[in-house]
Design an enzyme around this catalytic site. Sequence first.
Site, mmCIF file in Angstrom:
data_model
loop_
_atom_site.group_PDB
_atom_site.id
_atom_site.type_symbol
_atom_site.label_atom_id
_atom_site.label_comp_id
_atom_site.label_asym_id
_atom_site.label_seq_id
_atom_site.Cartn_x
_atom_site.Cartn_y
_atom_site.Cartn_z
ATOM 1 N N ALA A 80 -68.237 -32.284 -11.313
ATOM 2 C CA ALA A 80 -68.847 -30.947 -11.318
ATOM 3 C C ALA A 80 -70.239 -31.052 -11.922
ATOM 4 O O ALA A 80 -70.534 -31.977 -12.687
ATOM 5 C CB ALA A 80 -67.993 -29.982 -12.132
ATOM 6 N N ASP A 81 -71.090 -30.108 -11.543
ATOM 7 C CA ASP A 81 -72.423 -30.043 -12.137
ATOM 8 C C ASP A 81 -72.811 -28.579 -12.244
ATOM 9 O O ASP A 81 -72.471 -27.781 -11.373
ATOM 10 C CB ASP A 81 -73.448 -30.805 -11.290
ATOM 11 C CG ASP A 81 -74.745 -31.017 -12.058
ATOM 12 O OD1 ASP A 81 -74.715 -31.759 -13.060
ATOM 13 O OD2 ASP A 81 -75.779 -30.430 -11.686
ATOM 14 N N THR A 82 -73.493 -28.240 -13.325
ATOM 15 C CA THR A 82 -73.898 -26.853 -13.575
ATOM 16 C C THR A 82 -75.406 -26.779 -13.693
ATOM 17 O O THR A 82 -76.025 -27.628 -14.333
ATOM 18 C CB THR A 82 -73.247 -26.344 -14.888
ATOM 19 O OG1 THR A 82 -71.826 -26.442 -14.763
ATOM 20 C CG2 THR A 82 -73.634 -24.902 -15.181
#
Length: 200
Positions: A80-82
């Site tokens: 995941a990446d934000t």
Amino acid sequence: MTAFIYLASQSPRRSQLLTQIGVEHQLLLPDPHEDAEALEAVHGREAPARYVQRVTALKLDAAVERLKAQGLPAAPVLCADTTVALGGEILGKPATAKDAALILQQLSGQTHRVLTAVAVQKGRQRVTALSESWVRFAAMTPAQIKAYVATGEPMGKAGAYGVQGRAASHIEQIRGSYSGIMGLPLFETAALLRQLGVRC
């Protein structure tokens, strides 16, 4: 049903969130020779949603290769990446305390978007999701910004704040996924994992 997954993330918050929904996981972290930060470089005037999805896909590619190279037992791999965006501008992780203060000045009194992309791969099958939320900061005085930066909390975080930390006292309104703002949208993540036969 799959017994466990690999989490290819150095974020302790993502690990805590997976535990919250009962997903057994093992960390699959970059080797010292891997340049994980280079994957997060922005390409020109890249749209925030396109950017966060591209970076997540690159991180998952690297993690799947890592899994093969280490000869670990097969299991789904989650990445995941934000990213935080003010209008079309991507506000990344601050490099210095001065950077953090400048980012927080931009967010003060404004509503910004938080986008978290999630991707999971099992064998050759890959499933993805994108969570979009909105966060409004109250106006912050220079003294409040300075005091928050001094806690060290903004460092290593997109947008120079952690919603689950001391920044919460400056957040006026949230729309969307609280867990997505933290770094792993649980509703979307659980749906992806169920597609791949992971119990959660």
